[in-house]
Motif scaffolding. Sequence first.
Motif, PDB file in Angstrom:
ATOM      1  N   UNK A  11       0.822  -1.205   0.000  1.00 56.81           N
ATOM      2  CA  UNK A  11       0.000   0.000   0.000  1.00 56.81           C
ATOM      3  C   UNK A  11       0.862   1.264   0.000  1.00 56.81           C
ATOM      4  N   UNK A  12       1.867   1.295   0.870  1.00 54.60           N
ATOM      5  CA  UNK A  12       2.722   2.490   1.001  1.00 54.60           C
ATOM      6  C   UNK A  12       3.553   2.728  -0.264  1.00 54.60           C
ATOM      7  N   UNK A  13       4.129   1.668  -0.830  1.00 55.39           N
ATOM      8  CA  UNK A  13       4.963   1.816  -2.027  1.00 55.39           C
ATOM      9  C   UNK A  13       4.111   2.227  -3.220  1.00 55.39           C
ATOM     10  N   UNK A  14       2.974   1.566  -3.414  1.00 50.84           N
ATOM     11  CA  UNK A  14       2.093   1.939  -4.529  1.00 50.84           C
ATOM     12  C   UNK A  14       1.623   3.386  -4.397  1.00 50.84           C
ATOM     13  N   UNK A  15       1.307   3.824  -3.191  1.00 53.72           N
ATOM     14  CA  UNK A  15       0.914   5.220  -2.977  1.00 53.72           C
ATOM     15  C   UNK A  15       2.076   6.172  -3.250  1.00 53.72           C
ATOM     16  N   UNK A  23       2.361  -6.098  -7.326  1.00 53.80           N
ATOM     17  CA  UNK A  23       1.228  -6.970  -7.607  1.00 53.80           C
ATOM     18  C   UNK A  23       1.430  -8.291  -6.884  1.00 53.80           C
ATOM     19  N   UNK A  24       0.388  -8.759  -6.235  1.00 55.99           N
ATOM     20  CA  UNK A  24       0.406 -10.060  -5.581  1.00 55.99           C
ATOM     21  C   UNK A  24      -0.403 -11.012  -6.439  1.00 55.99           C
ATOM     22  N   UNK A  25       0.175 -12.175  -6.718  1.00 56.12           N
ATOM     23  CA  UNK A  25      -0.524 -13.167  -7.527  1.00 56.12           C
ATOM     24  C   UNK A  25      -1.684 -13.741  -6.714  1.00 56.12           C
ATOM     25  N   UNK A  26      -2.898 -13.752  -7.290  1.00 55.12           N
ATOM     26  CA  UNK A  26      -4.027 -14.305  -6.550  1.00 55.12           C
ATOM     27  C   UNK A  26      -3.831 -15.803  -6.335  1.00 55.12           C
ATOM     28  N   UNK A  44       3.109 -11.445 -13.356  1.00 54.42           N
ATOM     29  CA  UNK A  44       4.393 -11.415 -12.665  1.00 54.42           C
ATOM     30  C   UNK A  44       4.177 -10.888 -11.257  1.00 54.42           C
ATOM     31  N   UNK A  45       4.491 -11.712 -10.302  1.00 54.98           N
ATOM     32  CA  UNK A  45       4.313 -11.342  -8.908  1.00 54.98           C
ATOM     33  C   UNK A  45       5.478 -10.461  -8.474  1.00 54.98           C
ATOM     34  N   UNK A  46       5.166  -9.247  -8.020  1.00 61.69           N
ATOM     35  CA  UNK A  46       6.220  -8.315  -7.625  1.00 61.69           C
ATOM     36  C   UNK A  46       6.209  -8.027  -6.122  1.00 61.69           C
ATOM     37  N   UNK A  47       5.359  -8.725  -5.402  1.00 60.20           N
ATOM     38  CA  UNK A  47       5.334  -8.621  -3.937  1.00 60.20           C
ATOM     39  C   UNK A  47       4.883  -9.967  -3.396  1.00 60.20           C
TER      40      UNK A  47
END
Length: 181
Positions: A11-15, A23-26, A44-47
Motif C-alpha cells: 500500500x505504502x509503495x504503490x501510494x 502486484x500479488x498473484x491471486x 508477474x508477482x512483484x510482492x
Amino acid sequence: MSQETLDLIISKVNNALDEEVLVVKPPETDEEAEGEKEEKEEIEETAKLNFGKPMIILDSEKWSMDLAKMLRDDPQLHFDFLQCVTGVDYDEHMEVVYNLYSTEKKHYLYVKVKTPRETPSVVSVTPVWRAADYMEREIFDLLGIEFPGHWNLKRILLQDEWEGHPLRKDYITDKKALGLD
C-alpha cells in the motif's frame, strides 16, 4: 504478522509511486490447481513472502531516493537498518538486493531492484543508509552495476587498472595467466 507487513508495504509503495507497481498473484482455485481452467495470462508477482519475510521486486526506474527515504522514515515501516546489499547477475538482467530491518518495529523487507544487463544502474542509497557505501562499491567493482549519486564510486577490492568485472557471467578469464590452469 508478515502478511500484514507485506500488505502495508504494498500500500505504502504503490501510494508513493502513484501507481500500482506491486502486484500479488491471486491464490489458485481448486479448478486451476487441477488444470481444468482455461489458459490465463501469467501475472508477474512483484510482492510476496519469501521464506516468511516480505519481498518486493521493482525495476530500477521505479527505485528512487524518495522511495528509500519513505521506507526509512514512514512511522509504520521505519526500516532504519540496512543489513546487506548484494548484486546478482542473471542471464537476462541484473539485480541489487537490499535487506532492510526495522529495529523499532522488528520486521524485515527484501527489496530486489532489477536493472538491464547492458547498462546496469541503480540509484545509490548511501544518503539514506550510510551502510550501503562499501557494499555498493563492492557490487560496482565485481559486477559493474553503476550507482548514480554515490559519493565515491570507485573500485574497492581490485586494482584500478583491472579490466572488467569478475563476477559477471560474461566475464572471460585467462586461467593460465592467473595460475588456475
